[in-house]
Design a protein around this motif. Structure first.
Motif, short mmCIF file in Angstrom:
data_model
loop_
_atom_site.label_atom_id
_atom_site.label_comp_id
_atom_site.label_asym_id
_atom_site.label_seq_id
_atom_site.Cartn_x
_atom_site.Cartn_y
_atom_site.Cartn_z
N SER A 30 0.86 -1.18 0.00
CA SER A 30 0.00 0.00 0.00
C SER A 30 0.89 1.23 0.00
CB SER A 30 -0.91 0.01 1.23
OG SER A 30 -1.76 1.13 1.22
N ASN A 31 0.46 2.29 -0.66
CA ASN A 31 1.28 3.49 -0.70
C ASN A 31 0.40 4.72 -0.53
OD1 ASN A 31 0.73 4.88 -3.50
ND2 ASN A 31 0.79 2.66 -3.87
N LYS A 32 1.00 5.78 -0.09
CA LYS A 32 0.26 7.00 0.22
C LYS A 32 -0.05 7.85 -1.00
CE LYS A 32 4.50 9.60 1.25
NZ LYS A 32 5.24 10.36 2.28
N TRP A 33 0.48 7.45 -2.17
CA TRP A 33 0.31 8.28 -3.35
C TRP A 33 -0.95 7.93 -4.13
CZ3 TRP A 33 3.05 12.32 -2.85
CH2 TRP A 33 4.31 12.26 -2.25
N MET A 34 -1.69 6.95 -3.68
CA MET A 34 -2.95 6.59 -4.34
C MET A 34 -2.75 6.24 -5.81
SD MET A 34 -5.20 6.84 -1.89
CE MET A 34 -6.81 7.00 -2.62
N TRP A 35 -1.74 5.41 -6.09
CA TRP A 35 -1.51 4.98 -7.46
C TRP A 35 -2.74 4.28 -8.01
CZ3 TRP A 35 3.66 1.86 -6.72
CH2 TRP A 35 4.65 2.71 -6.24
N GLN A 36 -2.94 4.41 -9.29
CA GLN A 36 -3.96 3.63 -9.98
C GLN A 36 -3.26 2.59 -10.84
OE1 GLN A 36 -6.83 5.82 -12.23
NE2 GLN A 36 -7.68 4.02 -13.21
N TYR A 37 -3.40 1.32 -10.45
CA TYR A 37 -2.74 0.27 -11.21
C TYR A 37 -3.40 0.09 -12.56
CZ TYR A 37 0.38 -1.08 -7.46
OH TYR A 37 1.38 -1.08 -6.52
N LYS A 38 -2.56 -0.06 -13.59
CA LYS A 38 -3.02 -0.16 -14.97
C LYS A 38 -2.94 -1.59 -15.52
CE LYS A 38 -3.65 4.30 -15.82
NZ LYS A 38 -4.90 4.89 -16.33
#
Length: 439
Positions: A30-38
């Motif tokens: 989990s990361n704080k940057w709120m990545w959106q996995y593609k």
């Protein structure tokens, strides 16, 4: 009273987290940057990669089957000629050393040494790379918004595919399946034909147009081999009455049969599908939606693996490093992992068994063990586990012990739990697990 309510809430979340862990699922990254996995892909049971985007592109890998993840990214690599950020959309994983990432604006980023060094290249047009797929280290294809390219030398040179008698009618390509050189299937929008399939059986030399076989909106086309494939669709009767639909073909896309048509309210969007073998697969979707099958899609079970109450992210993509392991990637930067070797507490929708009374005092009765004179689950003990996953009681299954009418048989098996301390317990019968509260 306030203290009691707080204690109950703490106990509730404690139990929820234990249920999540015992269920085999865990949040492994989990990361704080709120990545959106593609996109995500596994080469084998250990080596997996995923790409994500949030203001800039991120590339992560795992070498232990998804248990731990490492970031591999470079601001220099993920920038275009004019210093613009390249948004990575798709991965082609040729082998442990050779990886190609498809980006926006027709760009590629590739490595031949497992990510230590990277090279940038382009197909020469400013279109989004939607899908990149390889069937060998040399043979691959790239689908952009309006074009298709193929390579025979590992992506060093790309040749544009000509759609004979179709090209001028193409408005938009959406996605494709490329199981081998004998089959390419593209979901496209043509003039006056908003949802069709372009199919080639000779590596793009000639093409056929096949209409959408079931109506609705096609979201994903996926093939396990040149014969067997699936479609994920949005079915609708009105804007407030949508359906999750899954179709299967066994003849290379010529005919399709429906496997799932489930009412989904106002939200219906399935993002990804992956099969590890002919039988075991998953489908991920909007609002934490995850379907599972163990019989080639003849039955799709809706799961609820996300542990946090009140918010369920979109499950952007799904893959399987092994038969008993599933990785789910979200739109809020989290990676969920299912380990089938742990105690599997079933959150699936099932009417096969039930437990009563619940809460229980002296005993529980398990309903559904017998049909006629044959136990539904034979040659397996009934096991009871505590919250720590420890087996605290094992009962050898014989014929049900509660009489029913003239036959002397019943669907009920009574189990004495009077010796168990008060608490939450799980009952395992074969692959089914239920829970009860002992008071």
């Amino acid at each position: 009273m306030r203290k009691l309510i707080i204690k109950i809430l703490i106990l509730f979340f404690f139990i929820s987290n234990h249920l999540f862990s015992l269920n085999g699922w865990s949040i492994v990254d989990s990361n704080k940057w709120m990545w959106q996995y593609k996109d995500a892909i596994c080469l084998d049971s250990n080596n997996c990669f995923a790409v994500a985007y949030y203001a800039k592109s991120y590339f992560v890998n795992s070498t232990d089957g998804g248990k731990t993840w490492n970031k591999i990214y470079s601001d220099t690599i993920f920038k275009g000629k004019n210093n613009e950020q390249l948004e990575v959309h798709t991965i082609a994983y040729l082998d442990k050393k050779n990886i190609i990432l498809g980006c926006s604006l027709g760009d590629f980023i590739s490595t031949e040494d497992s990510g230590k060094t990277w090279q940038k290249s382009s197909i020469g047009i400013k279109e989004q790379v939607r899908v990149i797929s390889f069937i060998s280290k040399d043979s691959g294809i790239v689908l952009t918004d309006n074009s298709l390219y193929k390579t025979e030398n590992g992506g060093k040179k790309w040749d544009k595919v000509v759609f004979q008698n179709i090209g001028s009618n193409i408005i938009q390509h959406w996605n494709l399946a490329f199981p081998n050189k004998n089959l390419i299937i593209i979901n496209s929008e043509l003039k006056a034909k908003p949802d069709v399939f372009l199919i080639s059986y000779d590596f793009g030399t000639s093409w056929e147009i096949i209409p959408n076989p079931a109506g609705g909106i096609t979201v994903v086309v996926y093939f396990k081999d040149e014969k067997i494939g699936w479609l994920l669709l949005i079915g609708f009767k009105s804007r407030f009455e949508l359906y999750d639909r899954i179709l299967k073909t066994t003849d290379g896309g010529r005919t399709w049969s429906e496997q799932l048509n489930r009412f989904s309210g106002v939200n219906s969007l399935l993002f990804d599908i992956f099969f590890f073998d002919d039988n075991n697969g998953y489908v991920s979707g909007i609002d934490g939606k995850l379907y599972k099958t163990t019989n080639s899609g003849n039955d799709w079970i809706l799961l609820n693996p996300y542990p946090k109450i009140g918010y369920e992210p979109h499950f952007s993509c799904v893959t399987m490093p092994s038969k008993n392991t599933c990785l789910v990637f979200t739109n809020n930067g989290e990676i969920l992992r299912y380990d089938g070797s742990t105690l599997y507490v079933n959150n699936e929708i099932s009417d096969s068994f039930s437990i009563s009374p619940n809460p229980a005092g002296e005993y529980i009765e398990i309903y559904g063990l017998n049909k006629g004179l044959q136990p539904l689950v034979s040659d397996q003990d009934i096991k009871i586990y505590n919250l720590l996953g420890e087996c605290v009681l094992s009962v050898a299954q014989t014929f049900p012990s509660v009489d029913s009418g003239q036959t002397g048989m019943s669907d009920l098996l009574r189990v004495d739990v009077s010796g168990l301390p008060a608490g939450v317990y799980f009952v395992r019968v074969g692959n089914w697990v239920g829970r009860f509260l002992k008071i």
